[in-house]
Write a protein that holds these residues in place. Sequence first.
Motif, PDB file in Angstrom:
ATOM      1  N   GLU A 160     -15.134 -22.926  25.231  1.00  0.00           N
ATOM      2  CA  GLU A 160     -15.246 -21.827  24.271  1.00  0.00           C
ATOM      3  C   GLU A 160     -13.885 -21.414  23.711  1.00  0.00           C
ATOM      4  O   GLU A 160     -13.596 -20.236  23.554  1.00  0.00           O
ATOM      5  CB  GLU A 160     -15.944 -20.618  24.906  1.00  0.00           C
ATOM      6  CG  GLU A 160     -17.354 -20.910  25.376  1.00  0.00           C
ATOM      7  CD  GLU A 160     -18.010 -19.681  26.005  1.00  0.00           C
ATOM      8  OE1 GLU A 160     -17.324 -18.636  26.080  1.00  0.00           O
ATOM      9  OE2 GLU A 160     -19.172 -19.781  26.416  1.00  0.00           O
ATOM     10  N   GLU A 161     -13.070 -22.395  23.398  1.00  0.00           N
ATOM     11  CA  GLU A 161     -11.798 -22.115  22.742  1.00  0.00           C
ATOM     12  C   GLU A 161     -11.822 -22.480  21.269  1.00  0.00           C
ATOM     13  O   GLU A 161     -10.811 -22.335  20.578  1.00  0.00           O
ATOM     14  CB  GLU A 161     -10.647 -22.840  23.452  1.00  0.00           C
ATOM     15  CG  GLU A 161     -10.394 -22.334  24.857  1.00  0.00           C
ATOM     16  CD  GLU A 161      -9.020 -22.699  25.376  1.00  0.00           C
ATOM     17  OE1 GLU A 161      -8.039 -22.399  24.691  1.00  0.00           O
ATOM     18  OE2 GLU A 161      -8.937 -23.293  26.463  1.00  0.00           O
ATOM     19  N   GLY A 162     -12.951 -22.980  20.756  1.00  0.00           N
ATOM     20  CA  GLY A 162     -13.097 -23.249  19.330  1.00  0.00           C
ATOM     21  C   GLY A 162     -12.688 -24.635  18.889  1.00  0.00           C
ATOM     22  O   GLY A 162     -12.390 -24.839  17.711  1.00  0.00           O
ATOM     23  N   LYS A 163     -12.696 -25.613  19.785  1.00  0.00           N
ATOM     24  CA  LYS A 163     -12.255 -26.958  19.413  1.00  0.00           C
ATOM     25  C   LYS A 163     -13.225 -27.645  18.456  1.00  0.00           C
ATOM     26  O   LYS A 163     -12.804 -28.379  17.551  1.00  0.00           O
ATOM     27  CB  LYS A 163     -12.063 -27.818  20.657  1.00  0.00           C
ATOM     28  CG  LYS A 163     -13.325 -27.945  21.501  1.00  0.00           C
ATOM     29  CD  LYS A 163     -13.132 -28.828  22.694  1.00  0.00           C
ATOM     30  CE  LYS A 163     -14.442 -28.966  23.469  1.00  0.00           C
ATOM     31  NZ  LYS A 163     -15.540 -29.439  22.594  1.00  0.00           N
ATOM     32  N   THR A 164     -14.535 -27.425  18.605  1.00  0.00           N
ATOM     33  CA  THR A 164     -15.501 -28.069  17.716  1.00  0.00           C
ATOM     34  C   THR A 164     -15.388 -27.514  16.301  1.00  0.00           C
ATOM     35  O   THR A 164     -15.424 -28.270  15.324  1.00  0.00           O
ATOM     36  CB  THR A 164     -16.926 -27.863  18.255  1.00  0.00           C
ATOM     37  OG1 THR A 164     -17.014 -28.415  19.569  1.00  0.00           O
ATOM     38  CG2 THR A 164     -17.945 -28.535  17.358  1.00  0.00           C
ATOM     39  N   THR A 165     -15.239 -26.215  16.166  1.00  0.00           N
ATOM     40  CA  THR A 165     -15.066 -25.613  14.845  1.00  0.00           C
ATOM     41  C   THR A 165     -13.795 -26.120  14.181  1.00  0.00           C
ATOM     42  O   THR A 165     -13.786 -26.414  12.973  1.00  0.00           O
ATOM     43  CB  THR A 165     -15.033 -24.089  14.972  1.00  0.00           C
ATOM     44  OG1 THR A 165     -16.246 -23.637  15.581  1.00  0.00           O
ATOM     45  CG2 THR A 165     -14.889 -23.440  13.611  1.00  0.00           C
ATOM     46  N   ILE A 166     -12.740 -26.240  14.940  1.00  0.00           N
ATOM     47  CA  ILE A 166     -11.484 -26.748  14.380  1.00  0.00           C
ATOM     48  C   ILE A 166     -11.612 -28.218  14.027  1.00  0.00           C
ATOM     49  O   ILE A 166     -11.098 -28.674  12.986  1.00  0.00           O
ATOM     50  CB  ILE A 166     -10.344 -26.499  15.378  1.00  0.00           C
ATOM     51  CG1 ILE A 166     -10.050 -24.999  15.466  1.00  0.00           C
ATOM     52  CG2 ILE A 166      -9.088 -27.264  14.979  1.00  0.00           C
ATOM     53  CD1 ILE A 166      -8.965 -24.625  16.425  1.00  0.00           C
ATOM     54  N   SER A 167     -12.325 -29.003  14.826  1.00  0.00           N
ATOM     55  CA  SER A 167     -12.524 -30.425  14.511  1.00  0.00           C
ATOM     56  C   SER A 167     -13.291 -30.590  13.212  1.00  0.00           C
ATOM     57  O   SER A 167     -12.926 -31.408  12.344  1.00  0.00           O
ATOM     58  CB  SER A 167     -13.278 -31.110  15.655  1.00  0.00           C
ATOM     59  OG  SER A 167     -12.572 -31.009  16.870  1.00  0.00           O
ATOM     60  N   LEU A 288      -4.270 -30.164  20.744  1.00  0.00           N
ATOM     61  CA  LEU A 288      -4.751 -29.223  21.749  1.00  0.00           C
ATOM     62  C   LEU A 288      -5.041 -27.882  21.091  1.00  0.00           C
ATOM     63  O   LEU A 288      -4.210 -27.350  20.354  1.00  0.00           O
ATOM     64  CB  LEU A 288      -3.710 -29.046  22.856  1.00  0.00           C
ATOM     65  CG  LEU A 288      -4.076 -28.089  23.994  1.00  0.00           C
ATOM     66  CD1 LEU A 288      -5.261 -28.629  24.788  1.00  0.00           C
ATOM     67  CD2 LEU A 288      -2.880 -27.880  24.922  1.00  0.00           C
ATOM     68  N   VAL A 289      -6.221 -27.343  21.363  1.00  0.00           N
ATOM     69  CA  VAL A 289      -6.631 -26.042  20.837  1.00  0.00           C
ATOM     70  C   VAL A 289      -6.479 -25.009  21.952  1.00  0.00           C
ATOM     71  O   VAL A 289      -6.983 -25.205  23.060  1.00  0.00           O
ATOM     72  CB  VAL A 289      -8.084 -26.080  20.326  1.00  0.00           C
ATOM     73  CG1 VAL A 289      -8.504 -24.700  19.829  1.00  0.00           C
ATOM     74  CG2 VAL A 289      -8.224 -27.116  19.226  1.00  0.00           C
ATOM     75  N   VAL A 290      -5.801 -23.923  21.645  1.00  0.00           N
ATOM     76  CA  VAL A 290      -5.555 -22.855  22.614  1.00  0.00           C
ATOM     77  C   VAL A 290      -6.020 -21.546  21.999  1.00  0.00           C
ATOM     78  O   VAL A 290      -5.555 -21.163  20.910  1.00  0.00           O
ATOM     79  CB  VAL A 290      -4.064 -22.774  22.995  1.00  0.00           C
ATOM     80  CG1 VAL A 290      -3.803 -21.546  23.845  1.00  0.00           C
ATOM     81  CG2 VAL A 290      -3.643 -24.034  23.729  1.00  0.00           C
ATOM     82  N   ARG A 291      -6.944 -20.868  22.663  1.00  0.00           N
ATOM     83  CA  ARG A 291      -7.353 -19.531  22.233  1.00  0.00           C
ATOM     84  C   ARG A 291      -6.435 -18.510  22.891  1.00  0.00           C
ATOM     85  O   ARG A 291      -6.356 -18.443  24.125  1.00  0.00           O
ATOM     86  CB  ARG A 291      -8.811 -19.274  22.606  1.00  0.00           C
ATOM     87  CG  ARG A 291      -9.342 -17.937  22.097  1.00  0.00           C
ATOM     88  CD  ARG A 291     -10.769 -17.712  22.579  1.00  0.00           C
ATOM     89  NE  ARG A 291     -11.696 -18.632  21.979  1.00  0.00           N
ATOM     90  CZ  ARG A 291     -12.339 -18.409  20.820  1.00  0.00           C
ATOM     91  NH1 ARG A 291     -12.141 -17.274  20.182  1.00  0.00           N
ATOM     92  NH2 ARG A 291     -13.174 -19.303  20.340  1.00  0.00           N
TER      93      ARG A 291
END
Length: 357
Positions: A160-167, A288-291
């Motif tokens: 749930e850090e938003g990696k799919t939305t960013i992809s 790398l996605v970091v919330r």
Amino acid sequence: SNRTLYDGLLQKMKEASVSAGLRSGNIQVVDQAAPPNAPSKPNIPLNIGLAFFASLTLGTAAAFFMDRMRNSITSPQIVEAVSGWPSLGMIPSSQLPSKSTRAENSSLVAINDAKASSLVVLSRPRSMMAESFRAVRTSILLSSLDSPPKVMLVTSGMPEEGKTTISVNLAAAFAQMGRRVLLVDGDMRRPRVHVIFSLGTTSGLSTVLTGKDKEEDVIVPCAELPYLYVMPSGPKPPYPAELLGSQRMKALIESWRPKYDHIIIDTPPMLSVTDPVLLSADVDAVVLVVRLGRITKQCLKDIHDVLDQVNARVCGVIMNDVDPNGDSSSYRGYYYGHSYYGRARHYYEEESAEQKI
């Protein structure tokens, strides 16, 4: 008899006068004492000043101490200091438009709610969030001196850090440049790309790796973006890590290189499963996605150690869920500067129906 009584009284009187002279001092009253107009203690202005400076010193020391003791990631400077990886950009917090704005915006009518809420580059092209994805796209293209990375793996440390939305938005941003982009849903445990693009789950990457389907049969072109192609995850396999780490997956990635300009693979969180670690050695760059406020410094150190062991090529870190109006908004200084931020915000407001007419 009278004479004797007189002599006795005279002797006692002289003795009394001598005794009174011996007890008297040399103190003289010079001036009469007057009552003071103000109390001598406490000195209220002095005490207030001392309390102010003492509280300022203690508050500054407490702030530094709490900052040192804070374990979560709150700024890109902390990420660079802990991991040594550069920051590719910062994505602001998602603020979806109202229902009335959705009805007025024709770009939102053509797509469903799931895609509109996730594919911001397409549904809200003039928003601040869409512009942030374009800034991240530019950072990725300029990250390599020789040539921009072709195969990119997008992952995160925690769920749930938003990696799919960013992809999804990165793939759409690259496709808007006129480049052929393949978006692969490599998260076979909790896939979500098929929900965003309204695709089925009967076929996908898992069926291709197991030999049930062919590659060209599961890749679906995006109707809104002609240069974007999507490969869903497919049905959930019992052993997804073995499929992603197989030779078939490596051969599949090599077959995509001459066909597409960019391949973006969405993968599960790195600290939860080993799927992205297996793929990180076969791609050109790891994003790398970091919330902010969610992942800790120790988690970031663990991610760095794991990727360093497999010699993964880390492109950089994307900061997600940044509040552009908050106190910790280094977002403003990162892109625009504090003094001109208020003047530049109108460039990223939603386009209304009157503006479009």
